[in-house]
Design an enzyme around this catalytic site. Structure first.
Site, PDB file in Angstrom:
ATOM      1  N   TRP A 166       0.833  -1.208   0.000  1.00 19.75           N
ATOM      2  CA  TRP A 166       0.000   0.000   0.000  1.00 19.75           C
ATOM      3  C   TRP A 166       0.864   1.254   0.000  1.00 19.75           C
ATOM      4  O   TRP A 166       0.499   2.262  -0.616  1.00 19.75           O
ATOM      5  CB  TRP A 166      -0.957  -0.017   1.193  1.00 19.75           C
ATOM      6  N   ASP A 167       2.004   1.224   0.667  1.00 27.48           N
ATOM      7  CA  ASP A 167       2.932   2.350   0.589  1.00 27.48           C
ATOM      8  C   ASP A 167       3.362   2.600  -0.854  1.00 27.48           C
ATOM      9  O   ASP A 167       3.390   3.746  -1.322  1.00 27.48           O
ATOM     10  CB  ASP A 167       4.183   2.065   1.430  1.00 27.48           C
ATOM     11  N   LEU A 168       3.724   1.535  -1.549  1.00 28.51           N
ATOM     12  CA  LEU A 168       4.213   1.673  -2.917  1.00 28.51           C
ATOM     13  C   LEU A 168       3.098   2.140  -3.852  1.00 28.51           C
ATOM     14  O   LEU A 168       3.303   3.025  -4.689  1.00 28.51           O
ATOM     15  CB  LEU A 168       4.804   0.355  -3.393  1.00 28.51           C
TER      16      LEU A 168
END
Length: 380
Positions: A166-168
């Site tokens: 989700w960060d990416l």
């Protein structure tokens, strides 16, 4: 290729951030040609010494995410430091006036304040949760449901994924949003106040892929399938000498090839008839995967890793031997891939660094090394 040849040449982005999503967005924009100035508090943000580290204690993580950027340190609690950041963001010029941050809630660099100085300013705030409260990839994922269906099917507790997906994804959405806002500003002269919660990134992707639609429409969510691919035929097999391969048969042709190379055509035909199944259909291959696994498994168990690899190379079935990161580097994959270029990173050394994954006219965009912390801080 010179920096001016890149698509986002001429843009200037001020990044006040730490950890993954926001710095990854900055790195992506930098690879595409934007000038990105990362602003850290004096001594660095919380991620300045984040693992992995070299033997000398240098952060491989920090330098990896901040390649090609400029670095400024500022006392973000002082009026002088805050005014310096405001000047960096709102400096005149068509390519400036852009702030990327995951440090929302600071009134002095809010869109409202910055737009009073520069009306066409673009601000993008990466948030944690939808309501604005803090959240990171692993807490957002824990509340979404993926850990409940990850791992072996007989494992009773949630399994976290090691990739901060989700960060990416959020970082890539952030870079896309800034690019879109710049285009709109060029056409209409208006700025933009963009908020992008990590939680909404995860919910959006999960909804798009059907994970959140199933409980609404079918009144139940999917269960874990271990290493079996959901909805089609795919699983992993172990060879005679302990090698392991992931096999995926998405199409009828893939499945026919797998049946033929393992020599179980008669058995598969008999099972298909006995079950009233049609293995040309993905649904039937998935539904009866346990039986099929049992038919294919002995062939893999009888053959060495090298023999299995050689046979699979001639077949249409999708396959890949499981490897470690060490294996990937040792195999020469990086050296053979034009996306990677040698980088001399102070404090780290020489290594092959990944560039932008898409090739423009056959070329992958790369950046220079990460700066030393505060190297570009303006003189008082």
């Amino acid at each position: 290729m010179t920096p001016t040849d890149k698509p986002l040449a001429g843009l200037r982005i001020v990044e006040v951030s730490s950890f993954i999503a926001s710095p990854f967005a900055g790195l992506t924009l930098s690879q595409l040609g934007a000038e990105v100035i990362r602003v850290d508090p004096i001594g660095g943000a919380a991620d300045v010494n984040r693992w992995p580290l070299t033997a000398d204690g240098e952060s491989i993580y920090w330098t990896g995410l901040n390649r090609g950027k400029r670095s400024v340190e500022a006392d973000l609690r002082s009026e002088a430091g805050q005014e310096m950041v405001q000047r960096l963001v709102t400096e005149s010029g068509p390519g400036g006036g852009i702030l990327l941050t995951n440090q929302a809630g600071r009134s002095w660099m809010s869109h409202t304040v910055l737009s009073r100085i520069r009306p066409d300013v673009i601000t993008l705030e990466v948030l944690g949760r939808t309501d604005g409260t803090p959240g990171v990839d692993y807490t957002v994922n824990a509340g979404l449901g993926f850990p409940q269906i990850t791992g072996p099917v007989d494992h009773a507790v949630p399994v976290n994924h090691v990739l901060p997906a989700w960060d990416l994804a959020c970082g890539l959405y952030a870079a896309l949003c800034i690019s879109a806002a710049v285009r709109r500003r060029e056409q209409s002269g208006v700025g933009a106040h963009i908020t992008l919660p990590l939680e909404d990134t995860a919910l959006s992707v999960a909804g798009t892929l059907g994970y959140l639609t199933e409980p609404q429409v079918n009144e139940h969510s999917r269960t874990g399938t271990g290493n079996d691919v959901y909805g089609t035929y795919g699983t992993d097999f172990t060879t005679a000498d302990g090698g392991r391969f992931m096999i995926v048969a998405l199409t009828p042709r893939h499945f026919r090839d797998l049946v033929d190379l393992t020599g179980v055509r008669d058995a598969v035909d008999a099972v298909e008839k006995a079950l009233g199944a049609d293995f040309r259909r993905e649904a039937d291959r998935f539904t009866h995967r346990a039986v099929l696994n049992g038919l294919f498994e002995p062939w893999f168990a009888r053959h060495s890793t090298a023999d299995v690899a050689a046979v699979l190379e001639t077949a249409s079935v999708l396959s890949q031997q499981y490897r470690t990161f060490d294996d990937v580097v040792a195999d020469g994959v990086l050296a053979d891939n034009p996306m990677f270029a040698e980088l001399d990173q102070p404090g780290i050394g020489r290594y092959l660094a990944a560039g932008f994954p898409a090739a423009f006219e056959g070329a992958h965009y790369t950046t220079g090394p990460a700066p030393s912390l505060g190297a570009d801080t303006p003189a008082e």
